[in-house]
Scaffold this motif. Structure first.
Motif, PDB file in Angstrom:
ATOM      1  N   LYS A   1     -10.103  10.431  -6.378  1.00 11.55           N
ATOM      2  CA  LYS A   1     -10.191   9.002  -6.083  1.00 11.55           C
ATOM      3  C   LYS A   1      -9.200   8.583  -5.001  1.00 11.55           C
ATOM      4  N   VAL A   2      -8.045   9.220  -4.973  1.00  9.09           N
ATOM      5  CA  VAL A   2      -7.032   8.867  -3.976  1.00  9.09           C
ATOM      6  C   VAL A   2      -7.543   9.199  -2.578  1.00  9.09           C
ATOM      7  N   ARG A   3      -8.131  10.410  -2.436  1.00  9.95           N
ATOM      8  CA  ARG A   3      -8.669  10.803  -1.127  1.00  9.95           C
ATOM      9  C   ARG A   3      -9.861   9.929  -0.734  1.00  9.95           C
ATOM     10  N   LYS A   4     -10.716   9.621  -1.709  1.00 12.06           N
ATOM     11  CA  LYS A   4     -11.871   8.771  -1.410  1.00 12.06           C
ATOM     12  C   LYS A   4     -11.407   7.389  -0.929  1.00 12.06           C
ATOM     13  N   LYS A   5     -10.386   6.848  -1.565  1.00 11.54           N
ATOM     14  CA  LYS A   5      -9.875   5.541  -1.168  1.00 11.54           C
ATOM     15  C   LYS A   5      -9.277   5.608   0.235  1.00 11.54           C
ATOM     16  N   GLU A   6      -8.558   6.711   0.512  1.00 11.22           N
ATOM     17  CA  GLU A   6      -7.978   6.881   1.834  1.00 11.22           C
ATOM     18  C   GLU A   6      -9.075   6.927   2.903  1.00 11.22           C
ATOM     19  N   LEU A   7     -10.163   7.652   2.602  1.00  9.90           N
ATOM     20  CA  LEU A   7     -11.264   7.750   3.556  1.00  9.90           C
ATOM     21  C   LEU A   7     -11.921   6.390   3.760  1.00  9.90           C
ATOM     22  N   GLN A   8     -12.077   5.620   2.689  1.00 10.01           N
ATOM     23  CA  GLN A   8     -12.647   4.286   2.822  1.00 10.01           C
ATOM     24  C   GLN A   8     -11.807   3.410   3.756  1.00 10.01           C
ATOM     25  N   GLU A   9     -10.509   3.505   3.609  1.00 11.76           N
ATOM     26  CA  GLU A   9      -9.619   2.713   4.472  1.00 11.76           C
ATOM     27  C   GLU A   9      -9.772   3.130   5.931  1.00 11.76           C
ATOM     28  N   ILE A  10      -9.897   4.434   6.154  1.00 17.22           N
ATOM     29  CA  ILE A  10     -10.073   4.932   7.525  1.00 17.22           C
ATOM     30  C   ILE A  10     -11.377   4.430   8.116  1.00 17.22           C
ATOM     31  N   LEU A  11     -12.462   4.537   7.319  1.00 12.81           N
ATOM     32  CA  LEU A  11     -13.778   4.153   7.816  1.00 12.81           C
ATOM     33  C   LEU A  11     -13.886   2.661   8.073  1.00 12.81           C
ATOM     34  N   ARG A  12     -13.106   1.878   7.397  1.00 16.06           N
ATOM     35  CA  ARG A  12     -13.173   0.426   7.570  1.00 16.06           C
ATOM     36  C   ARG A  12     -12.179  -0.094   8.601  1.00 16.06           C
ATOM     37  N   GLY A  13     -11.445   0.825   9.207  1.00 13.13           N
ATOM     38  CA  GLY A  13     -10.449   0.421  10.194  1.00 13.13           C
ATOM     39  C   GLY A  13     -10.888   0.694  11.620  1.00 13.13           C
ATOM     40  N   ASP A  14      -9.977   0.472  12.534  1.00 13.68           N
ATOM     41  CA  ASP A  14     -10.231   0.669  13.968  1.00 13.68           C
ATOM     42  C   ASP A  14     -10.203   2.164  14.288  1.00 13.68           C
ATOM     43  N   LEU A  15     -11.245   2.639  14.983  1.00 15.82           N
ATOM     44  CA  LEU A  15     -11.310   4.057  15.357  1.00 15.82           C
ATOM     45  C   LEU A  15     -11.373   4.232  16.871  1.00 15.82           C
TER      46      LEU A  15
END
Length: 527
Positions: free
Chosen positions: A68-82
């Protein structure tokens, strides 16, 4: 598990049972690469945002991506500026590099849990990961059939992990030619050209037999996961030789021999690239393949040849080089499924949406029809006789649907396809129980794949690049879907003269009403 692996790793699997998406890590690699294309205005920000949204949903289903920690981290990345210089994009790079190791091992652990993920999802994830890593369809088929068909899900995934950890090997492939214009002159000084007199000794250990018209050949070295993939690379190189020769004034034609020879592999291997599985079967079904030019051909004037125009654009889809295949396939969809009144933002990507809706509406009937063709005759059983008496595939599909809904036993043929057909019945049971939810979920998966084709096309046409990290994988999964969309469009026009955009609107409407009292049966979503 191995049943679906065999479906997913065969170049001959029909579109409705193939992989529809590249794997999680190749998807993330494409997203990381997209930053530079947005910077160069090859991809728009809206296109990138939809891509991030789709991955948030798709990778969220990947149980082996992490806790869950990694999934949450990935969600934050995907919802941010790339954007290319953002810290978030650098975080994405670290995430990919850290999570990729042990991916298949984590899947092996997941299937031993008390409530394991669905076999369909596991097989899809494992197969796409191996194909994305560079294994060929033929090589994976050979690997599975080499004593692994009866393994448990845990054991076959552990074996897959060992296969992935082996890495690539360097293969030598001898490609003989029958004709090379000015060969004596233009091959001088080329270290990889050999004649019968200086052919390498290793050919003798491959049971080499020269073609009677052979004039010599090239020895290519290719780094690949399996020798079948190395042969595909050699085939691509031969296509490049032929392309260069077309720009020569010397005349003549480059003609390669049909078979090649791989060091360490006994016997000849056919020189061919993997067929990408794009078919328009309605042309043969309606006896229309050769019905071209039946009337008087006039210069200019109105033509009703838009179907042929689209098919010509997509003609390189199955075996052509990547760039014309990607650009031609998208051009075919765009020419048929867009109009001037469409919203200008985000461009012509609406063609992907409409094509996905058409294909989603076709999926249930395709599966049910395939099942109907696998019913076997049994003494005292009327099912096969009833099916034979029905006049068309639509009625046969509806008949099978009624059996599935009623939970009736369907006597399937005892052949190599049996387990694949049983899995298809399970999928259709889910569709018939909840048509709206399942079909709209399928439509999303298809749209994500076809939007990937749109991005790949932009990189080719506007970025001038054929080396995008996900381009080959995207074409592998999208080509059969493009074929399915063109098939439905062609069939509707040939049989009933239905305009393309009217058919697309029908698909959109019927998906929105699938399963309710106003909506048609899942076998009739395009009628």
């Amino acid at each position: 598990m191995t049943t679906r692996l065999l479906d997913f790793t065969s170049a001959y699997t029909s579109w409705h049972r193939r992989l529809w998406a590249i794997g999680s890590f190749l998807s993330l690699e494409e997203l990381f690469e997209a930053g530079q294309w947005v910077e160069k205005k090859v991809l728009g920000q809206t296109t990138l945002d939809w891509h991030k949204h789709s991955l948030d949903r798709l990778i969220g289903q990947d149980a082996a991506m992490g806790d869950k920690v990694r999934k949450k981290e990935l969600q934050e990345i995907l919802r941010g500026d790339l954007s290319i210089a953002s810290s978030n994009r650098r975080r994405l790079r670290f995430f990919i590099d850290r999570c990729r190791p042990g991916y298949l091992e984590r899947w092996a652990d997941k299937v031993t849990e008390a409530s394991p993920p669905r076999a369909e999802l596991v097989a899809r994830s494992v197969a796409s990961h191996l194909l994305d890593d560079g294994h060929s369809f033929t090589g994976l088929q050979r690997w599975i059939r080499d004593g692994r068909e009866g393994l448990s899900a845990f054991d076959v995934i552990r074996e897959a992990n060992l296969l992935a950890e082996k890495g690539s090997s360097v293969f030598e492939i001898y490609v003989p030619f029958k004709s090379l214009p000015k060969a004596d002159d233009l091959t001088q000084g080329l270290s990889h050209w050999v004649t019968a007199q200086n052919a390498p000794a290793w050919l003798a250990h491959c049971d080499y037999a020269a073609d009677q018209d052979e004039i010599g050949g090239f020895i290519y070295r290719a780094e690949a996961r399996d020798f079948e993939r190395a042969v595909e690379i050699a085939s691509d190189l031969v296509d490049r030789v032929k392309a260069r020769a077309k720009f020569s004034r010397s005349g003549g034609t480059v003609i390669s021999c049909p078979n090649v020879w791989v060091k360490g592999v006994a016997g000849p291997q056919p020189l061919a690239t993997a067929n990408r599985g794009a078919y328009v079967l309605s042309l043969a079904a309606e006896k229309q393949i050769y019905s071209v030019g039946t009337g008087l051909q006039k210069p200019g004037g109105d033509r009703e040849e838009f179907i042929d125009d689209a098919l010509e654009l997509a003609a390189t889809l199955n075996t052509g080089a990547l760039a014309p295949a990607v650009s031609g396939a998208w051009a075919a969809l765009e020419s048929l499924l867009t109009e001037p009144r469409d919203p200008t933002e985000p461009g012509k990507v609406v063609a992907a949406v409409r094509a996905a809706q058409l294909v989603a509406c076709s999926w249930s009937r395709a599966e049910l029809t395939a099942i109907s063709h696998q019913v076997r005759h049994r003494t005292g059983d009327t099912i096969a006789s009833d099916l034979k008496a029905l006049p068309n595939n639509r009625e046969r599909a509806e008949y099978i649907a009624r059996l599935v809904e009623a939970g009736s036993f369907i006597p399937l043929k005892q052949n190599w396809r049996l387990r694949s057909d049983v899995a298809a019945i399970d999928r259709m049971r889910e569709v018939l129980a909840n048509p709206y939810a399942v079909l709209n979920r399928v439509q999303f998966y298809l749209e994500a794949s076809l939007r990937g084709l749109y991005r790949a096309r932009n990189v080719v046409v506007h970025g001038g690049s054929t080396s995008g990290v996900a381009q080959a994988g995207t074409l592998r999964v999208a080509a059969p879907l493009v074929g399915a969309a063109l098939d439905r469009i062609t069939h509707a026009y040939l049989v009933s003269g239905t305009p393309v955009l009217e058919l697309a609107t029908r698909a959109e409407f019927n998906l929105a009403h699938a399963g309710d009292e106003l909506g048609p049966h899942v076998c009739n979503l395009l009628e």
